[in-house]
Design a protein around this motif. Structure first.
Motif, mmCIF file in Angstrom:
data_model
loop_
_atom_site.group_PDB
_atom_site.id
_atom_site.type_symbol
_atom_site.label_atom_id
_atom_site.label_comp_id
_atom_site.label_asym_id
_atom_site.label_seq_id
_atom_site.Cartn_x
_atom_site.Cartn_y
_atom_site.Cartn_z
ATOM 1 N N VAL A 41 -8.838 0.367 12.960
ATOM 2 C CA VAL A 41 -9.499 -0.136 11.760
ATOM 3 C C VAL A 41 -10.613 -1.101 12.156
ATOM 4 N N VAL A 103 -11.390 0.425 -1.136
ATOM 5 C CA VAL A 103 -11.197 1.628 -0.319
ATOM 6 C C VAL A 103 -10.675 1.236 1.062
ATOM 7 N N LEU A 104 -11.278 0.219 1.664
ATOM 8 C CA LEU A 104 -10.839 -0.212 2.991
ATOM 9 C C LEU A 104 -9.429 -0.789 2.946
ATOM 10 N N TYR A 107 -6.996 1.965 2.920
ATOM 11 C CA TYR A 107 -6.862 2.573 4.245
ATOM 12 C C TYR A 107 -5.964 1.726 5.139
ATOM 13 N N SER A 109 -3.622 -0.129 4.164
ATOM 14 C CA SER A 109 -2.276 0.045 3.610
ATOM 15 C C SER A 109 -1.575 1.289 4.153
ATOM 16 N N SER A 110 -2.335 2.233 4.668
ATOM 17 C CA SER A 110 -1.742 3.464 5.186
ATOM 18 C C SER A 110 -1.241 3.323 6.617
ATOM 19 N N GLU A 111 -1.282 2.109 7.174
ATOM 20 C CA GLU A 111 -0.867 1.898 8.557
ATOM 21 C C GLU A 111 0.535 2.433 8.800
ATOM 22 N N PRO A 118 3.493 6.263 6.892
ATOM 23 C CA PRO A 118 2.671 5.186 6.332
ATOM 24 C C PRO A 118 3.518 4.158 5.593
ATOM 25 N N TYR A 120 2.390 2.015 3.185
ATOM 26 C CA TYR A 120 1.970 1.786 1.801
ATOM 27 C C TYR A 120 2.138 0.314 1.437
#
Length: 136
Positions: A41, A103-104, A107, A109-111, A118, A120
């Motif tokens: 990221v 948006v970032l 993203y 949050s999908s780690e 993910p 979430y």
């Protein structure tokens, strides 16, 4: 361009999308995959010219307040049970709009968590105040 702070919490936000144990209970390979994603990221943000800073924090904390004139600062490990919701780290970003910050944050949050699924995780998106509020 506005700057935003994307705050990652250990156990913060509304109800979790899925339960995830604390990171100290993860398998070493899951921790490494998680940290690799966070480095990715940072690299992505740098490539896009949106990166300002990113830091991870330990869960150890001390609460401090002013002790008064001629008194030492007052310290404690936390005044309330809710203090278990501690900031795990952050990204400081410089983006075109609030929508891009969202948006970032999504993203981030999908780690990946345990097993690569993910997390979430809720990410707190806060705009950096560029000007002090006007005095009335």
């Amino acid at each position: 361009m506005p700057k935003y702070l994307l705050l990652k919490h250990y156990r913060g936000g509304p109800e979790h999308h899925r339960p995830v144990p604390p990171m100290d209970q993860w398998a070493p390979e899951d921790v490494e995959a998680h940290m690799a994603f966070l480095r990715h990221v940072s690299e992505l943000l740098e490539e896009n010219g949106e990166f300002v800073d990113a830091q991870a924090l330990t869960p150890t904390r001390t609460w401090v307040r002013y002790g008064g004139p001629d008194a030492a600062p007052v310290t404690t490990d936390g005044p309330l049970p809710e203090t278990s919701d501690l900031v795990a780290g952050w990204y400081m970003i410089d983006v075109e709009s609030h929508e891009r910050a969202l948006v970032l944050a999504a993203y981030v949050s999908s780690e990946p968590g345990p097993g690569g699924t993910p997390q979430y995780e809720w990410i707190d998106v806060r705009e950096v105040m560029s000007d002090a509020p006007a005095a009335d």
